[in-house]
Structure formats: structure tokens, C-alpha cells
Enzyme design. Sequence first.
Site, PDB file in Angstrom:
ATOM      1  N   TYR A 141       0.735  -1.388   0.114  1.00 53.86           N
ATOM      2  CA  TYR A 141       0.392   0.225   0.064  1.00 53.86           C
ATOM      3  C   TYR A 141       1.074   1.249  -0.369  1.00 53.86           C
ATOM      4  CZ  TYR A 141      -4.671  -1.520   0.788  1.00 53.86           C
ATOM      5  OH  TYR A 141      -5.755  -2.534   1.003  1.00 53.86           O
ATOM      6  N   LYS A 192       3.463 -14.789   1.660  1.00 51.59           N
ATOM      7  CA  LYS A 192       3.621 -16.194   0.866  1.00 51.59           C
ATOM      8  C   LYS A 192       5.431 -16.234   0.426  1.00 51.59           C
ATOM      9  CE  LYS A 192       1.840 -17.388  -2.970  1.00 51.59           C
ATOM     10  NZ  LYS A 192       0.975 -18.620  -3.539  1.00 51.59           N
ATOM     11  N   ASP A 224      -4.026 -17.509   0.021  1.00 50.63           N
ATOM     12  CA  ASP A 224      -4.625 -18.543  -0.527  1.00 50.63           C
ATOM     13  C   ASP A 224      -4.567 -20.086   0.020  1.00 50.63           C
ATOM     14  OD1 ASP A 224      -1.812 -19.938  -0.336  1.00 50.63           O
ATOM     15  OD2 ASP A 224      -1.602 -20.801  -2.716  1.00 50.63           O
ATOM     16  N   ASP A 248      -6.517  -6.677   4.013  1.00 46.13           N
ATOM     17  CA  ASP A 248      -7.660  -6.214   3.643  1.00 46.13           C
ATOM     18  C   ASP A 248      -8.104  -7.183   3.071  1.00 46.13           C
ATOM     19  OD1 ASP A 248      -8.811  -4.143   2.488  1.00 46.13           O
ATOM     20  OD2 ASP A 248      -7.934  -4.054   0.494  1.00 46.13           O
ATOM     21  N   ASP A 252     -12.256  -9.096   4.404  1.00 48.37           N
ATOM     22  CA  ASP A 252     -13.823  -8.527   4.944  1.00 48.37           C
ATOM     23  C   ASP A 252     -13.883 -10.033   3.978  1.00 48.37           C
ATOM     24  OD1 ASP A 252     -13.309  -6.455   4.039  1.00 48.37           O
ATOM     25  OD2 ASP A 252     -14.135  -5.885   1.117  1.00 48.37           O
TER      26      ASP A 252
HETATM   27  C1  IPM Z   1     -10.318  -1.299   4.342  1.00 49.27           C
HETATM   28  C2  IPM Z   1     -10.515  -0.398   3.030  1.00 49.27           C
HETATM   29  C3  IPM Z   1      -9.390   0.574   2.793  1.00 49.27           C
HETATM   30  C4  IPM Z   1      -8.046  -0.240   2.267  1.00 49.27           C
HETATM   31  C5  IPM Z   1      -9.310   1.582   1.400  1.00 49.27           C
HETATM   32  C6  IPM Z   1     -11.050   2.048   1.504  1.00 49.27           C
HETATM   33  C7  IPM Z   1      -8.543   2.161   0.916  1.00 49.27           C
HETATM   34  O1  IPM Z   1     -10.857  -1.463   2.413  1.00 49.27           O
HETATM   35  O2  IPM Z   1      -9.839  -0.148   5.398  1.00 49.27           O
HETATM   36  O3  IPM Z   1     -10.253  -2.303   4.450  1.00 49.27           O
HETATM   37  O4  IPM Z   1      -8.212  -0.647   1.495  1.00 49.27           O
HETATM   38  O5  IPM Z   1      -7.200  -0.475   3.739  1.00 49.27           O
HETATM   39 MG    MG Z   2     -10.573  -3.250   2.731  1.00 49.48          MG
END
Ligand code: IPM
Ligand code: MG
Length: 359
Positions: A141, A192, A224, A248, A252
Site C-alpha cells: 500500500y 506468501k 491462498d 484487507d 472482508d
Molecule cells: C479497508 C478499505 C481501505 C483499505 C480502502 C478504502 C482504502 O478497503 O479499510 O479495508 O484498502 O485499506
Molecule cells: Mg478493505
Amino acid sequence: MSRRILVLPGDYIGPEIMAEAVAVLEVVNSQYQLGLELEEGLLGGAALDVHGVPLPEVTLQQAQASDAILLGAVGGPKWDNVERHLRPERGLLGLRSQLELFGNLRPAILYPQLADASSLKREIVAGLDILIVRELTGGIYFGEPRGIRTLPNGEREGFNTYLYSESEIRRIGHLAFNLARQRDHRVCSVDKSNVLEVTMLWREVMEEVGREYPDVTLSHMYVDNAAMQLVRAPKQFDVMVTGNMFGDILSDAAAMLTGSIGMLPSASLDKNGRGMYEPCHGSAPDIAGQGKANPLATILSVAMMLRYTLNEAEAAAAIEQAVSQVLDQGLRTPDIAASGQVAVSTREMGAAVATALRS
Ligand code: IPM
Ligand code: MG
């Protein structure tokens, strides 16, 4: 002693969910005499519209002067065509990096009341309690060089740099091991290292850090496989520690195991435990302005803020208790409603939590 909280509602559903979270915070603020002073600021698209940049100097100063930050969500299609360095997300990333909020805690906890809202079978997710510890201020990032360039033959090429220093790995490692000590004493480090040098170093350093915590069991997993295991048998995990991008993505996936990403709070901490608190979900432009957003992730972020930065565990527990109570009452926003069930609005859900707190 008064403590300052900076509230950054952000974009799209951000202001809607934040209004409910602030109302809940005001209730505990007076109930528990917390002495919190709230101040509002602009970040992301909202800041871009007013100041021309996603992280204005004034917001940064407000952030530096506050004890904790509450953030809604930033970004959305309105700003899809702005220059790369002005994107709303850059405001969020800038704040994380300027404040050195390297430690991102993303719990994935299944509320028993919502076991049927998960896309996985009840028995796979019942009792789920994972903590993802994501490194937040390094990795791909932030690595330099980065950009999009045109080669001599006219073809364009995009590039980023995946970089971690030993000290960056070490400090997120210590955070993860310390958190594991308050839980089930297990850390799974995700990398990884079969391909990427940077994560070969990650694994080596995690091993070294792990030796300082003989009471905590360390395991390693390729990313993975970790993604697969999360949807196959998620209860095998206690604490997962990983880099910025893998974290990230995996957070999710983990969030969805719990039925809705609309339920999950997060904390981003610096080395002194100061932090920014935000829901794991984004700004959800598709449902903005319709009262459909689930405010519970932001409300639970308030609880995390009280617990981790402000040392107000009792007030934190009261909020968590109130959330559990409204779920018991059967209140559901559309994201967690069973099919055919009448859902409540953002406003109604927030108000119900505030009422539960007062009773
Ligand atoms: C998160 C979001 C952010 C990230 C974006 C909005 C920049 O997806 O906080 O997970 O990728 O960190
Ligand atoms: Mg995110």
C-alpha cells in the site's frame, strides 16, 4: 479531565451511520460521565469538495490534537474521476500513515442471533471468534516506487513495491502475540513465503518474535490456503496476523462469515494505543440516503474506542450489551434480515440501541 474525540463522518452512508454512533456515544458519555468532547471534521470526498484535498491540513491537526478518532467511511463514484493522488481513499491512507496507526484490529465475531444470516452453514460458523491483526501503514500500500509509466515502445506499465522492514514486522508481531495472550493464545501468521521474498522475511521475523511468547502457539499459512480455510473451517483460527494487502482481503472474507460486514467494527492503533475506530465496511453508495445502512458496525467501533484507547471497559461493555439486546428483540437492518422479514431503518436501529442503553 476532558478528552477529545474527532468525528469524521466521511461520504455516502458515512454521515448516516455516524449520526447513530454519535447519539449512542452521547448517551454513555453522560451516563458514565466520561467527559468526552466531540468535534467534527472532514475527510475523503467530503473534504475534497470543501478544501480540494482528501486530507486537509486542518483535519490532520484536529486528528493530532484528539485522543481518539471515529470514522464513518470514505469514497464513492462521485470522485471516481479525480486525479489519483486526490482520491478520497488517499485521505484515509494518509491519516493512517501520518498518525502511524500500524495496528489494525478486525474482529470477526458471530452473534448467535445472526447464525442464519451467514452464507455458511450454521455449524461451520456458530461460536466464531477470530481476530485479524492487519499491518496498516506499510507493505504494498505504501511501498515506493509506485506509479504508472509509459515505456519507450508506448506501452504503459503499472508498478508498486511490496516492502517490509524488520522493525515493521516485529511491531505488528508483538501486537498480535500480546492480543493472543488475552484470547486463546494462538497466532497464525499469513504470508506468501513460497514466492515473495518480503514475506520470507516476514515469516522469519514472526518466528523470532514468537520465541518471546512461549505461551502462545505460532503457526504459518500461505495466504491462498488461508482464504480457503476461512471459508472451509474458520473456527480453527484465533488471531491471524498478516500484511496490509492480505489483511484487507482476508478481513472482508472473514467479515462475511458473520452474516454481514455491517456488523464489524475495527480499531487502528499506534504504538501508544491511541487510535482511529471505523466500521470494516465501506461507504456503500448504492444504499446511501435510503436509511438502509446498518449502523451497528460503527456503534460497535465506539465500544472498541472506549475499551482500547479510553480505558472505559464498563461503558464499552454496556454498548455491546445493548447491541446484543436489540438483536434479541429481533431488530434487523436489511443486510441481516431474514428473507421476508420487515427490516428497520438505520435511524430505528440506532435509536433502539440508545433506548436499550437507557433502560
Ligand atoms: C479497508 C478499505 C481501505 C483499505 C480502502 C478504502 C482504502 O478497503 O479499510 O479495508 O484498502 O485499506
Ligand atoms: Mg478493505
